[in-house]
Write a protein that holds these residues in place. Structure first.
Motif, PDB file in Angstrom:
ATOM      1  N   ALA A 567      21.038  23.300  60.149  1.00  0.00           N
ATOM      2  CA  ALA A 567      21.153  23.367  61.620  1.00  0.00           C
ATOM      3  C   ALA A 567      20.910  24.796  62.088  1.00  0.00           C
ATOM      4  CB  ALA A 567      22.536  22.887  62.041  1.00  0.00           C
ATOM      5  N   LEU A 568      20.120  24.903  63.140  1.00  0.00           N
ATOM      6  CA  LEU A 568      19.770  26.227  63.659  1.00  0.00           C
ATOM      7  C   LEU A 568      20.735  26.619  64.772  1.00  0.00           C
ATOM      8  CD1 LEU A 568      15.908  25.851  63.812  1.00  0.00           C
ATOM      9  CD2 LEU A 568      17.205  27.263  62.228  1.00  0.00           C
ATOM     10  N   PRO A 569      21.114  27.886  64.819  1.00  0.00           N
ATOM     11  CA  PRO A 569      21.988  28.316  65.915  1.00  0.00           C
ATOM     12  C   PRO A 569      21.287  28.283  67.268  1.00  0.00           C
ATOM     13  CG  PRO A 569      21.315  30.185  64.600  1.00  0.00           C
ATOM     14  CD  PRO A 569      20.807  28.970  63.904  1.00  0.00           C
ATOM     15  N   ASP A 570      20.004  28.400  67.225  1.00  0.00           N
ATOM     16  CA  ASP A 570      19.249  28.447  68.497  1.00  0.00           C
ATOM     17  C   ASP A 570      18.017  27.571  68.337  1.00  0.00           C
ATOM     18  OD1 ASP A 570      17.883  28.966  70.781  1.00  0.00           O
ATOM     19  OD2 ASP A 570      18.314  31.118  70.767  1.00  0.00           O
ATOM     20  N   VAL A 571      17.933  26.583  69.183  1.00  0.00           N
ATOM     21  CA  VAL A 571      16.832  25.631  69.042  1.00  0.00           C
ATOM     22  C   VAL A 571      15.477  26.257  69.312  1.00  0.00           C
ATOM     23  CG1 VAL A 571      18.264  23.638  69.543  1.00  0.00           C
ATOM     24  CG2 VAL A 571      17.174  24.873  71.419  1.00  0.00           C
ATOM     25  N   GLY A 572      15.493  27.389  69.903  1.00  0.00           N
ATOM     26  CA  GLY A 572      14.208  28.006  70.227  1.00  0.00           C
ATOM     27  C   GLY A 572      13.580  28.748  69.075  1.00  0.00           C
ATOM     28  N   LEU A 573      14.267  28.896  67.985  1.00  0.00           N
ATOM     29  CA  LEU A 573      13.738  29.685  66.871  1.00  0.00           C
ATOM     30  C   LEU A 573      12.667  28.911  66.106  1.00  0.00           C
ATOM     31  CD1 LEU A 573      17.095  31.141  65.508  1.00  0.00           C
ATOM     32  CD2 LEU A 573      15.368  32.326  66.909  1.00  0.00           C
ATOM     33  N   GLU A 574      11.782  29.652  65.468  1.00  0.00           N
ATOM     34  CA  GLU A 574      10.754  29.053  64.598  1.00  0.00           C
ATOM     35  C   GLU A 574      10.958  29.626  63.206  1.00  0.00           C
ATOM     36  OE1 GLU A 574       8.478  26.804  65.040  1.00  0.00           O
ATOM     37  OE2 GLU A 574       8.827  26.448  67.169  1.00  0.00           O
ATOM     38  N   PRO A 575      11.927  29.098  62.478  1.00  0.00           N
ATOM     39  CA  PRO A 575      12.260  29.714  61.188  1.00  0.00           C
ATOM     40  C   PRO A 575      11.287  29.293  60.092  1.00  0.00           C
ATOM     41  CG  PRO A 575      13.649  27.849  61.577  1.00  0.00           C
ATOM     42  CD  PRO A 575      12.766  27.940  62.761  1.00  0.00           C
ATOM     43  N   GLN A 576      11.425  30.004  58.990  1.00  0.00           N
ATOM     44  CA  GLN A 576      10.588  29.725  57.834  1.00  0.00           C
ATOM     45  C   GLN A 576      11.504  29.601  56.617  1.00  0.00           C
ATOM     46  OE1 GLN A 576       7.902  32.875  56.695  1.00  0.00           O
ATOM     47  NE2 GLN A 576       6.307  31.383  56.173  1.00  0.00           N
ATOM     48  N   VAL A 577      11.150  28.663  55.759  1.00  0.00           N
ATOM     49  CA  VAL A 577      11.957  28.473  54.546  1.00  0.00           C
ATOM     50  C   VAL A 577      11.248  29.163  53.390  1.00  0.00           C
ATOM     51  CG1 VAL A 577      12.963  26.806  52.941  1.00  0.00           C
ATOM     52  CG2 VAL A 577      12.846  26.273  55.376  1.00  0.00           C
ATOM     53  N   MET A 578      12.007  30.029  52.701  1.00  0.00           N
ATOM     54  CA  MET A 578      11.439  30.745  51.563  1.00  0.00           C
ATOM     55  C   MET A 578      12.087  30.214  50.279  1.00  0.00           C
ATOM     56  SD  MET A 578       9.418  32.728  53.141  1.00  0.00           S
ATOM     57  CE  MET A 578       8.875  33.921  51.932  1.00  0.00           C
ATOM     58  N   GLY A 579      11.258  29.965  49.298  1.00  0.00           N
ATOM     59  CA  GLY A 579      11.738  29.392  48.034  1.00  0.00           C
ATOM     60  C   GLY A 579      12.298  30.449  47.105  1.00  0.00           C
ATOM     61  N   PRO A 580      12.733  30.016  45.926  1.00  0.00           N
ATOM     62  CA  PRO A 580      13.321  30.956  44.954  1.00  0.00           C
ATOM     63  C   PRO A 580      12.331  32.028  44.508  1.00  0.00           C
ATOM     64  CG  PRO A 580      13.722  28.674  44.334  1.00  0.00           C
ATOM     65  CD  PRO A 580      12.755  28.632  45.457  1.00  0.00           C
ATOM     66  N   ASP A 581      11.079  31.699  44.544  1.00  0.00           N
ATOM     67  CA  ASP A 581      10.067  32.683  44.144  1.00  0.00           C
ATOM     68  C   ASP A 581       9.522  33.446  45.346  1.00  0.00           C
ATOM     69  OD1 ASP A 581       8.988  30.498  45.294  1.00  0.00           O
ATOM     70  OD2 ASP A 581       7.600  30.003  43.655  1.00  0.00           O
ATOM     71  N   SER A 582      10.292  33.452  46.467  1.00  0.00           N
ATOM     72  CA  SER A 582       9.946  34.169  47.694  1.00  0.00           C
ATOM     73  C   SER A 582       8.644  33.672  48.309  1.00  0.00           C
ATOM     74  CB  SER A 582       9.845  35.679  47.421  1.00  0.00           C
ATOM     75  OG  SER A 582      11.076  36.140  46.929  1.00  0.00           O
ATOM     76  N   GLN A 583       8.266  32.467  47.979  1.00  0.00           N
ATOM     77  CA  GLN A 583       7.080  31.874  48.579  1.00  0.00           C
ATOM     78  C   GLN A 583       7.518  30.877  49.658  1.00  0.00           C
ATOM     79  OE1 GLN A 583       3.814  32.641  47.937  1.00  0.00           O
ATOM     80  NE2 GLN A 583       4.764  34.303  46.739  1.00  0.00           N
TER      81      GLN A 583
END
Lengths: 676, 332
Positions: A567-583
C-alpha cells in the motif's frame, strides 16, 4: 489379494472330498484268522474302541484330501487377484507430459537435481514415442505452464522446452497442471505422465479431484516419480527480529527433513552487511531455533538467515525485516528545563525510558531544546515528546508533516502551555483543540484519580498481568481541557480522570499518531511520575508508537511466485520495485497499491526515484516446498479412486492341476510303502 | 526210567475211568518220558545242595525228655541217662506231618493257543497249556520226592484221568504223569463250577496249586475260591499268560477267535494295542485282588518264563517252605 471363483457351480464337486474320508473310516475285513486265548479281554477293548472310531492313517488321508481338493479347485477355475503397480504406459496415441519444476525438485541426488533426472526421463519417453503419437507438455510450479497449446504430432517443441527445464523457487500446483493436461486432451482419452517427486504433504491430496476427473474420462495417469532416498534437506523455515523497537535478537528456525541428525553452519546477515555466524545441530526430522544477538547498532532493512545445505540450496535463506537498531529513535523536546529535577519532565522521561542509563536495556532518548525541531528527521526519530513546550508555532508545519509521514507525537502539558498557541500550530494533528487549564482539586487536596485503563488496548495490554490498579493512584490537581469531540475511528480517549475529564487522547493522522497527556510528566499538575505504572507506560507508549502501530518504512512479507501488494502512502506516487539484484521488477499500481510477483527470494524495495525507499518487502519461499518427504503418492490416490486399474489377475488352474498331480503321486507312493 | 515204562505197560491193563484217549499212544508215551525227564531235571536243580536223607514214618528231630510213666513205649527210654543217673526218662521227638497237595490244571480251549507238538498235543514249551502241564508235573514230582501225597485235578480238556486224589505211593505219581502227558486242551473251563468241585473234595489243611489263565469273567469265578478258604486250604493261584497275547503283539489286522467258541472279532492290533494294555492291567489287578481277598497266594507267570524260577517262587514262602529243603542254586 483376493481369490475369486469363476465357476461357483463347480463347488458342488466339493462333495467328492467326502470319499477319501469315508474310505479311511471304512474297515476292511482282515484275511488272517488268529486263535486268541484272551478273547474276553479283546471283547472289552472292542466295546471301548467302538465308542471312538479313529481315522486310519491320517497322513495318507490328508494327502488324498489335498489331491481331491486341488482337482476340485482347478475345475472351479479360481483367479488370484492382487493389487499391482500402476497401469503400463503405451497404446493410447495421446500423451501429455507433466513435469514438476517446483523448488523441491532442486534437491540434488547422485550429482544431479531431481529436476534434471525428471527432464532426462521425460526426454527419453518423448523420444521413444511412436511416430503418430500426439504429445503435449505442461510444466508446473506455483502455476501450471502449458507449453503446447494443443496436442502436437511433432515432439520437437516439447523436447526443446524440456531441455531448458530447471527447478524453480515455486510451489507445486499439481492440480492446476492436471487440469491443464485434461484440457489439452480435450475429452479424448489419453495418457498423462507426471514427472514429480511427490514431496510435501498437500500437493497430491490437493490434486485428488483432478486425478478423479482424469480417470473418469478414461484417461490414464502414470506417475513417474523421481526422489532422493533417503530424503534429506536442511532449510531455514523461520527468521524474525525480536519484539520491540530497540535491541533484541534475531531468532532463526532451522528444520532438518532428513532421516539422520545433522550439524550445519549458519549465518545471519544484517542489512548493513554484518555477518553473524551460528552453528545449528538438528535432530532427524526436527527443528531447532537459534537466537542471534544483534549488535548495539545496526541499520534497518531486510536481513537474511542462511544455512549451508548443498542438497537443496534454494531454500537455505530466509529473509526478515530488521528495524534500525542502536541509535535513539526518541526525541524529547524540553520546553521547561526545571530548576530542580522534580520540576523537570525530561528528568522523569529519561529515567522512565532508560532506568539504568541504557546500559542493560531500554533506550536513551535524544533530548533537545525546541530549536532541535528544526532538524527533525522522520527517518531517524519515530517518536517526539513535546514536554511542556511553550510555543510550537514555529515548528507546526514541520511537526504536521512529520506525523503525516509516519512520525509520532506525544504532547504533555504544563504551566508553559497555552491553548491558543497550540491550537494555532497543531490544529491539523490535535484530536481536539485545547480549551483551557482547569483545576480539578483545591490546593492541598489529593486530586482526582485516573480511572482504570482498558487492557484490551494494545497500549495497556501489558498491564493485564498486573499493575492495572496502580493507575487509580494517579491523581491530578490540574489538567488542560479539550474542546468537545466525538470518538471516531481516528480519535480515541485512552484514559480519563474520574468525572470524565480526558487524560490521554489519541488521534491517527496519515501514517502517524498523536498522543496528548492532558496533565504533566513532572509533579507540577499530578503525581504521575511517582507511580509504579509510569515507567512501563512510557516504554509501552514508545513501543506502541514506534515499533508496532507506528509506521516508518513500510515492511511487507511475500512469497516467491505469489502476488505481493504494498500500500502506498500517497496514491499520486509512481514507485518502482527493485529486486534483490538491484534490478527493476515488473510491477503495476492498482487502487493505491503496488503489485508485483517476485520470481526469487530476497529483499525487494519499493521506492520513488531520488527518495528513500517507501517500503521493503522480504520475499521468501514457501516452507512447504522444503519438506521433501513423501507423505502420499499419486498411485495411492488412483488406487483409492479406481482400484480396478491396479487389479492383477492370475489363473490358478494350471498350478492346482500340478499340485493335484503331485499329491496323487505322493499318496500313491505312501500307500505302496504302507502296503509293502 | 525203566521202572516208569514198566509201570505204564502195567497201567494199560487197568481200567481207566472215562479215558478220553488211549494212553497207549506212542506220542503220549514219548510225552510221559519227556515230561518225567523235565520234572526230574528241574527238581534236581531245585534240590541242589540238599544231602539230607529221607526217612519216611520216623520223627527225627529231638524235642525234650519226659519222666517215664508206666505204659509208655520202652523203645524211647534213654538208657544212657538211666545208667548215669538212675532216672527213667523218655526221649520225645517232633513228629513230621505230611502235606497233601492237589494241583489243579486248567486245560480249557483258551489255554491251547501257542505252539503245537506232534499229534495235536500242546508243545511243552511255547504254549500256556504245555507250560501248565510241565509246571504241574514238576511240582508233583518234587513233592513226591519229599514224600508228600500229591493229587491232580484237570479242568476241561481231554485227559484219561479227570481227578486223582492225593496219594503218596509211586504208582500214583505215574498216573498223574500219564494224565498230564495225554491231556489235550479244549472245551470251556467253567472255572466257577470246576473250582467249587475241586474244593469240595479237597482234604482240610492241604495245599492246592491252581494253574490257569483265568480267562473267564473274574467276578464270576473268583468267589468260588471260597470253597478252599472254608476248608483252610493253602491256595496258590498261578496266573498263566502268553506274552504275545497280552501285549497284542501282532503286525497285521486279523480276525481273532476263541478256541472255546463265541463271536469272532476283526481287530487292528496297532490301533487297539494301547487300549488293550489298559484292559489287561485292569483285569490282572482284578484277579490278583480277588485271589488275595480269598486268602490265596497270587503268582503271575508267562509261558516264556523259566520254570525253575516260577517253581522256586511257588515253593518258597508257601506251605512247603517249612517241610522241604531246597538247594541254593537258581534262587530267583
Amino acid at each position: 489379494m483376493s481369490l475369486s471363483f469363476l465357476a461357483p457351480l463347480a463347488a458342488a464337486l466339493s462333495v467328492l472330498l467326502v470319499l477319501p474320508v469315508l474310505a479311511h473310516f471304512a474297515r476292511q475285513t482282515p484275511r488272517d484268522r488268529r486263535s486268541f486265548g484272551a478273547m474276553m479281554l479283546l471283547q472289552r477293548v472292542v466295546k471301548r474302541l467302538r465308542r471312538r472310531r479313529r481315522v486310519k492313517d491320517p497322513f495318507l488321508l490328508l494327502l488324498r484330501l489335498l489331491a481331491v481338493a486341488a482337482v476340485i479347485a482347478a475345475v472351479m477355475g479360481p483367479d488370484w487377484i492382487y493389487s499391482g503397480s500402476a497401469p503400463e504406459f503405451g497404446g493410447s496415441g495421446r500423451v501429455v507430459i507433466v513435469v514438476d519444476k517446483s523448488l523441491s525438485m532442486g534437491l540434488a541426488d547422485g550429482g544431479r537435481t531431481l529436476a534434471q533426472q525428471a527432464r532426462e526421463k521425460a526426454i527419453a519417453v518423448v523420444e521413444a514415442l511412436p511416430a503418430e503419437t500426439k504429445v503435449g507438455l505442461v510444466l508446473y510450479g506455483d502455476e501450471a505452464e502449458v507449453i503446447t497449446p494443443t496436442m502436437e504430432a511433432d515432439p520437437e517443441r516439447v523436447l526443446a522446452a524440456l531441455k531448458d527445464l530447471e527447478a524453480g523457487y515455486g510451489g507445486s500446483n499439481l492440480r492446476g497442471a492436471l487440469l491443464a493436461a485434461r484440457r489439452l486432451l480435450a475429452g479424448v482419452p489419453g495418457e498423462v505422465l507426471v514427472f514429480t517427486d511427490e514431496a510435501g504433504t498437500e500437493m497430491v491430496a490437493a490434486a485428488k479431484p483432478e486425478i478423479q476427473q482424469l480417470l473418469e474420462g478414461d484417461n490414464t495417469v502414470l506417475p513417474q516419480v523421481v526422489h532422493a532416498e533417503p530424503p534429506r534437506n536442511v532449510a531455514v523455515v523461520g527468521a524474525t527480529y525480536g519484539e520491540g523497537m530497540e535491541g533484541g535478537q534475531v531468532r532463526m528456525t532451522v528444520a532438518n527433513y532428513g532421516t539422520a541428525p545433522i550439524e550445519v553452519a549458519c549465518e545471519v546477515t544484517l542489512p548493513d552487511g554484518q555477518v553473524i555466524p551460528v552453528f545449528a545441530a538438528v535432530g532427524a526430522q526436527a527443528e531447532v531455533e537459534k537466537a542471534v544477538t544483534v549488535p548495539p547498532e545496526a541499520r534497518g532493512g531486510v536481513g537474511r538467515a542462511w544455512c549451508d545445505d548443498p542438497d537443496l540450496p534454494m531454500d537455505d535463506s530466509r529473509y526478515f525485516h530488521l528495524p534500525r537498531v542502536g541509535a535513539s529513535r526518541v526525541l524529547v523536546v524540553d520546553g521547561d528545563p526545571g530548576d530542580t529535577p522534580i520540576r523537570s519532565e525530561v528528568y522523569f522521561l529519561e529515567r522512565a525510558l532508560a532506568p539504568w542509563g541504557g546500559v542493560r536495556e531500554g533506550l536513551r532518548p535524544d533530548v533537545t531544546t525546541p530549536l532541535g525541531l528544526s532538524n527533525l528527521d522522520p527517518d531517524t526519530h519515530r517518536v517526539v515528546f513535546l514536554a511542556n513546550l511553550a510555543d510550537p508555532r514555529a515548528f507546526g508545519p514541520r511537526l504536521t508533516e512529520f506525523v503525516r509521514k509516519g512520525g509520532n507525537l506525544v504532547i504533555s502539558l504544563g504551566d508553559n502551555v497555552t491553548a491558543e498557541r497550540y491550537n494555532a500550530a497543531l490544529s491539523q494533528v490535535l484530536p481536539a483543540p485545547f480549551r483551557k487549564v482547569r483545576d480539578l482539586a483545591a490546593p492541598g487536596e489529593p486530586g482526582v484519580p485516573l480511572t482504570l485503563p482498558d487492557t484490551d488496548h494494545k497500549l495497556f495490554s501489558a498491564f493485564s498481568r498486573g499493575g492495572r490498579s496502580s493507575f487509580s493512584k494517579v491523581r491530578a490537581q490540574r489538567v488542560m481541557t479539550l474542546e468537545p469531540y466525538d470518538e471516531s475511528e481516528d480519535v480515541h480517549t485512552l484514559l480519563e480522570f474520574e468525572g470524565g475529564v480526558p487524560a490521554l487522547v489519541e488521534r491517527k493522522v496519515g501514517n502517524g499518531r498523536v498522543l496528548i497527556w492532558t496533565s504533566t510528566f513532572d509533579l507540577g499538575w499530578s503525581n504521575l511520575p511517582l507511580q509504579a505504572m509510569f515507567m512501563p507506560m512510557v516504554q509501552r507508549m514508545v513501543s506502541y508508537l514506534g515499533g508496532e502501530a507506528g509506521g516508518g518504512g513500510i515492511r511487507e512479507n511475500a512469497f516467491v511466485g505469489e502476488l505481493a501488494a504494498v500500500a502506498l502512502p500517497d496514491v499520486g506516487l509512481e514507485p518502482q520495485v527493485m529486486g534483490p539484484d538491484s534490478q527493476p521488477v515488473r510491477s503495476r499500481v492498482d487502487a493505491g497499491k503496488v503489485l508485483f510477483i517476485p520470481e526469487k527470494p530476497g529483499a525487494y524495495t519499493v521506492q520513488v526515484e531520488g527518495s528513500p525507499p517507501l517500503a521493503s518487502v522480504a520475499v521468501n519461499t514457501r516452507i512447504e516446498e522444503s519438506d521433501v518427504r513423501r507423505s502420499s503418492s499419486i498411485a495411492g490416490v488412483e488406487r483409492e479412486i479406481r482400484p480396478d486399474l491396479f487389479a492383477r489377475r492370475v489363473d490358478l488352474s494350471p498350478y492346482l492341476y500340478w499340485a493335484a498331480l503331485v499329491f496323487f503321486t505322493v499318496q500313491a507312493m505312501v500307500s505302496l510303502r504302507r502296503t509293502a | 526210567m525203566r521202572l516208569c515204562l514198566r509201570f505204564l505197560r502195567k497201567l494199560g491193563s487197568l481200567d481207566a475211568h472215562e479215558p478220553t484217549q488211549s494212553p497207549w499212544n506212542a506220542v503220549v508215551l514219548s510225552r510221559v518220558r519227556h515230561l518225567h525227564l523235565r520234572a526230574r531235571v528241574l527238581t534236581d536243580a531245585l534240590m541242589m545242595g540238599d544231602h539230607r536223607s529221607r526217612r519216611v514214618g520216623q520223627a527225627i528231630e529231638f524235642a525234650d525228655y519226659q519222666e517215664y510213666t508206666p505204659g509208655m513205649d520202652l523203645r524211647h527210654l534213654d538208657w544212657r541217662v538211666m545208667g548215669r543217673s538212675d532216672r527213667l526218662v523218655v526221649r520225645r521227638f517232633e513228629t513230621e506231618t505230611e502235606l497233601p497237595t492237589s494241583v489243579v490244571v486248567d486245560l480249557s480251549g483258551d489255554m491251547s493257543t501257542g505252539d503245537r507238538a506232534e499229534g495235536g498235543f500242546p508243545s511243552l514249551e511255547g504254549s500256556k497249556a504245555g507250560y501248565a502241564i510241565t509246571l504241574a508235573a514238576t511240582l508233583l514230582y518234587f513233592l513226591h520226592r519229599h514224600g508228600e501225597p500229591v493229587g491232580l485235578e484237570v479242568i476241561a480238556g481231554e485227559t484219561p484221568f479227570r481227578t486223582l486224589p492225593p496219594r503218596s505211593h509211586r504208582n500214583h505219581l505215574q498216573q498223574a504223569f500219564l494224565a498230564l502227558a495225554a491231556a489235550k486242551p479244549g472245551g470251556v473251563a467253567g472255572l466257577q463250577a470246576a473250582l467249587v468241585r475241586a474244593g469240595s473234595h479237597t482234604r482240610r489243611r492241604s495245599w492246592v496249586a491252581v494253574f490257569s489263565d483265568g480267562m473267564e469273567e473274574p467276578a464270576h469265578w473268583l468267589p468260588a475260591l471260597g470253597a478252599f478258604a472254608r476248608r483252610r486250604v493253602d491256595l496258590s493261584f498261578v496266573h498263566l499268560f502268553d506274552e504275545q497275547e497280552l501285549s497284542l503283539d501282532y503286525s497285521q489286522p486279523s480276525v481273532f477267535f476263541s478256541p472255546e467258541g463265541g463271536a469272532e472279532l476283526a481287530v487292528d492290533p496297532a490301533a487297539a494295542r494301547a487300549e488293550f494294555a489298559k484292559v489287561v492291567a485292569e483285569y490282572v489287578g482284578e484277579v490278583r485282588d480277588g485271589v488275595v481277598r480269598w486268602g490265596g497266594r497270587y503268582l503271575r507267570a508267562s509261558s516264556r518264563d523259566p520254570l525253575e524260577g516260577v517253581l522256586r517262587k511257588l515253593i518258597v514262602g508257601g506251605p512247603l517252605s517249612s517241610n522241604v529243603t531246597m538247594g541254593a542254586r537258581g534262587e530267583v
